[in-house]
Scaffold this motif. Structure first.
Motif, PDB file in Angstrom:
ATOM      1  N   ALA A  61      35.870  33.464  72.044  1.00  0.00           N
ATOM      2  CA  ALA A  61      34.557  33.594  71.414  1.00  0.00           C
ATOM      3  C   ALA A  61      34.656  33.321  69.920  1.00  0.00           C
ATOM      4  O   ALA A  61      33.809  32.618  69.343  1.00  0.00           O
ATOM      5  CB  ALA A  61      33.984  34.990  71.665  1.00  0.00           C
ATOM      6  N   LEU A  62      35.681  33.851  69.290  1.00  0.00           N
ATOM      7  CA  LEU A  62      35.898  33.615  67.864  1.00  0.00           C
ATOM      8  C   LEU A  62      36.084  32.128  67.584  1.00  0.00           C
ATOM      9  O   LEU A  62      35.480  31.574  66.658  1.00  0.00           O
ATOM     10  CB  LEU A  62      37.122  34.405  67.387  1.00  0.00           C
ATOM     11  N   ALA A  63      36.902  31.476  68.388  1.00  0.00           N
ATOM     12  CA  ALA A  63      37.161  30.044  68.191  1.00  0.00           C
ATOM     13  C   ALA A  63      35.890  29.220  68.356  1.00  0.00           C
ATOM     14  O   ALA A  63      35.637  28.290  67.579  1.00  0.00           O
ATOM     15  CB  ALA A  63      38.229  29.569  69.178  1.00  0.00           C
ATOM     16  N   VAL A  64      35.066  29.564  69.348  1.00  0.00           N
ATOM     17  CA  VAL A  64      33.822  28.814  69.556  1.00  0.00           C
ATOM     18  C   VAL A  64      32.864  29.025  68.386  1.00  0.00           C
ATOM     19  O   VAL A  64      32.258  28.065  67.897  1.00  0.00           O
ATOM     20  CB  VAL A  64      33.159  29.203  70.898  1.00  0.00           C
ATOM     21  N   LEU A  65      32.737  30.245  67.921  1.00  0.00           N
ATOM     22  CA  LEU A  65      31.854  30.492  66.765  1.00  0.00           C
ATOM     23  C   LEU A  65      32.345  29.749  65.529  1.00  0.00           C
ATOM     24  O   LEU A  65      31.541  29.173  64.786  1.00  0.00           O
ATOM     25  CB  LEU A  65      31.756  31.991  66.493  1.00  0.00           C
ATOM     26  N   GLN A  66      33.649  29.744  65.319  1.00  0.00           N
ATOM     27  CA  GLN A  66      34.194  28.990  64.187  1.00  0.00           C
ATOM     28  C   GLN A  66      33.925  27.499  64.350  1.00  0.00           C
ATOM     29  O   GLN A  66      33.597  26.814  63.376  1.00  0.00           O
ATOM     30  CB  GLN A  66      35.702  29.249  64.057  1.00  0.00           C
ATOM     31  N   ALA A  67      34.034  26.997  65.573  1.00  0.00           N
ATOM     32  CA  ALA A  67      33.764  25.574  65.827  1.00  0.00           C
ATOM     33  C   ALA A  67      32.290  25.244  65.601  1.00  0.00           C
ATOM     34  O   ALA A  67      31.969  24.194  65.032  1.00  0.00           O
ATOM     35  CB  ALA A  67      34.180  25.214  67.255  1.00  0.00           C
ATOM     36  N   ILE A  68      31.400  26.126  66.040  1.00  0.00           N
ATOM     37  CA  ILE A  68      29.961  25.897  65.836  1.00  0.00           C
ATOM     38  C   ILE A  68      29.640  25.859  64.346  1.00  0.00           C
ATOM     39  O   ILE A  68      28.921  24.964  63.880  1.00  0.00           O
ATOM     40  CB  ILE A  68      29.136  26.989  66.550  1.00  0.00           C
ATOM     41  N   ALA A  78      31.691  25.177  61.886  1.00  0.00           N
ATOM     42  CA  ALA A  78      32.297  23.974  61.303  1.00  0.00           C
ATOM     43  C   ALA A  78      31.471  22.734  61.642  1.00  0.00           C
ATOM     44  O   ALA A  78      31.263  21.859  60.790  1.00  0.00           O
ATOM     45  CB  ALA A  78      33.731  23.811  61.810  1.00  0.00           C
ATOM     46  N   ARG A  79      30.988  22.653  62.887  1.00  0.00           N
ATOM     47  CA  ARG A  79      30.159  21.513  63.292  1.00  0.00           C
ATOM     48  C   ARG A  79      28.851  21.507  62.509  1.00  0.00           C
ATOM     49  O   ARG A  79      28.387  20.449  62.066  1.00  0.00           O
ATOM     50  CB  ARG A  79      29.883  21.556  64.803  1.00  0.00           C
ATOM     51  N   ASN A  80      28.254  22.671  62.319  1.00  0.00           N
ATOM     52  CA  ASN A  80      27.020  22.747  61.525  1.00  0.00           C
ATOM     53  C   ASN A  80      27.259  22.264  60.102  1.00  0.00           C
ATOM     54  O   ASN A  80      26.435  21.544  59.530  1.00  0.00           O
ATOM     55  CB  ASN A  80      26.453  24.165  61.528  1.00  0.00           C
ATOM     56  N   ASP A  81      28.390  22.661  59.512  1.00  0.00           N
ATOM     57  CA  ASP A  81      28.724  22.208  58.157  1.00  0.00           C
ATOM     58  C   ASP A  81      28.904  20.686  58.128  1.00  0.00           C
ATOM     59  O   ASP A  81      28.417  20.015  57.208  1.00  0.00           O
ATOM     60  CB  ASP A  81      30.010  22.884  57.662  1.00  0.00           C
ATOM     61  N   ALA A  82      29.596  20.153  59.120  1.00  0.00           N
ATOM     62  CA  ALA A  82      29.822  18.709  59.173  1.00  0.00           C
ATOM     63  C   ALA A  82      28.511  17.957  59.363  1.00  0.00           C
ATOM     64  O   ALA A  82      28.274  16.931  58.708  1.00  0.00           O
ATOM     65  CB  ALA A  82      30.792  18.369  60.310  1.00  0.00           C
ATOM     66  N   ASP A  83      27.659  18.469  60.254  1.00  0.00           N
ATOM     67  CA  ASP A  83      26.368  17.822  60.484  1.00  0.00           C
ATOM     68  C   ASP A  83      25.492  17.878  59.234  1.00  0.00           C
ATOM     69  O   ASP A  83      24.810  16.912  58.896  1.00  0.00           O
ATOM     70  CB  ASP A  83      25.630  18.472  61.665  1.00  0.00           C
ATOM     71  N   PHE A  96      22.068  25.007  67.127  1.00  0.00           N
ATOM     72  CA  PHE A  96      21.228  24.411  66.099  1.00  0.00           C
ATOM     73  C   PHE A  96      19.960  25.221  65.855  1.00  0.00           C
ATOM     74  O   PHE A  96      19.329  25.079  64.827  1.00  0.00           O
ATOM     75  CB  PHE A  96      20.875  22.970  66.475  1.00  0.00           C
ATOM     76  N   ASP A  97      19.608  26.066  66.806  1.00  0.00           N
ATOM     77  CA  ASP A  97      18.418  26.901  66.648  1.00  0.00           C
ATOM     78  C   ASP A  97      18.719  28.177  65.870  1.00  0.00           C
ATOM     79  O   ASP A  97      17.804  28.881  65.475  1.00  0.00           O
ATOM     80  CB  ASP A  97      17.848  27.279  68.021  1.00  0.00           C
ATOM     81  N   GLN A  98      19.970  28.494  65.696  1.00  0.00           N
ATOM     82  CA  GLN A  98      20.329  29.733  65.024  1.00  0.00           C
ATOM     83  C   GLN A  98      20.685  29.450  63.571  1.00  0.00           C
ATOM     84  O   GLN A  98      21.254  28.418  63.242  1.00  0.00           O
ATOM     85  CB  GLN A  98      21.517  30.398  65.716  1.00  0.00           C
ATOM     86  N   SER A  99      20.361  30.412  62.746  1.00  0.00           N
ATOM     87  CA  SER A  99      20.679  30.245  61.337  1.00  0.00           C
ATOM     88  C   SER A  99      22.159  30.493  61.090  1.00  0.00           C
ATOM     89  O   SER A  99      22.851  31.112  61.898  1.00  0.00           O
ATOM     90  CB  SER A  99      19.848  31.227  60.502  1.00  0.00           C
ATOM     91  N   GLN A 100      22.613  29.999  59.985  1.00  0.00           N
ATOM     92  CA  GLN A 100      24.012  30.183  59.574  1.00  0.00           C
ATOM     93  C   GLN A 100      24.337  31.678  59.487  1.00  0.00           C
ATOM     94  O   GLN A 100      25.412  32.095  59.891  1.00  0.00           O
ATOM     95  CB  GLN A 100      24.209  29.497  58.212  1.00  0.00           C
TER      96      GLN A 100
END
Length: 141
Positions: free
Chosen positions: A119-126, A128-133, A34-38
């Protein structure tokens, strides 16, 4: 320990040390998403995707070496005990050791590639979660 095994251990150690920083970055990404930009997250995603793309030939070759080794091992075990008495010749034992070392390296290369995929899957999940939030938050006008 033989020189060949020592070299194998050194090569595996180098690869492991290369994986460690990537795993630490992955861990940090999960905690600080959440501290990092898109843009930062997307940049990291691009780098991981590029690394996976760059390593695709190595991974494909590792898969072939693993399948070959497993097929040869299975064929040797099916042939029976008489084959083992023939393998007492030094050059056959040396070839067997070389094959086992190549198999170990190939499996390790696949493990390193799997870490990149994780690592790719986690970044994609982060992302996606940011978009959902962001979709749930009230819009500020």
């Amino acid at each position: 320990m033989s020189k060949r095994i020592g070299g194998l251990c050194d090569e595996l150690r180098i690869k492991l040390h290369g994986m460690d920083p990537r795993l630490e970055v992955l861990k940090a990404n999960g905690a600080a998403s959440f501290d990092q930009s898109q843009e930062v997250l997307e940049s990291q995603l691009d780098r991981v995707e590029q690394r996976i793309y760059d390593n695709r030939v190595t991974v494909e070759a590792a898969n072939v070496r693993i399948k070959t080794w497993l097929a040869e091992k299975k064929a040797g075990s099916v042939a029976g005990k008489n084959l083992w008495t023939e393998r007492q010749k030094a050059y056959l034992l040396e070839a067997r050791a070389d094959d086992a070392e190549a198999y170990a390296i190939a499996v390790f290369e696949l493990a390193a590639a799997a870490a990149d995929e994780a690592a790719l899957a986690v970044l994609q999940a982060i992302l996606a979660r940011n978009d959902a939030d962001a979709a749930v938050l009230p819009k500020v006008e």
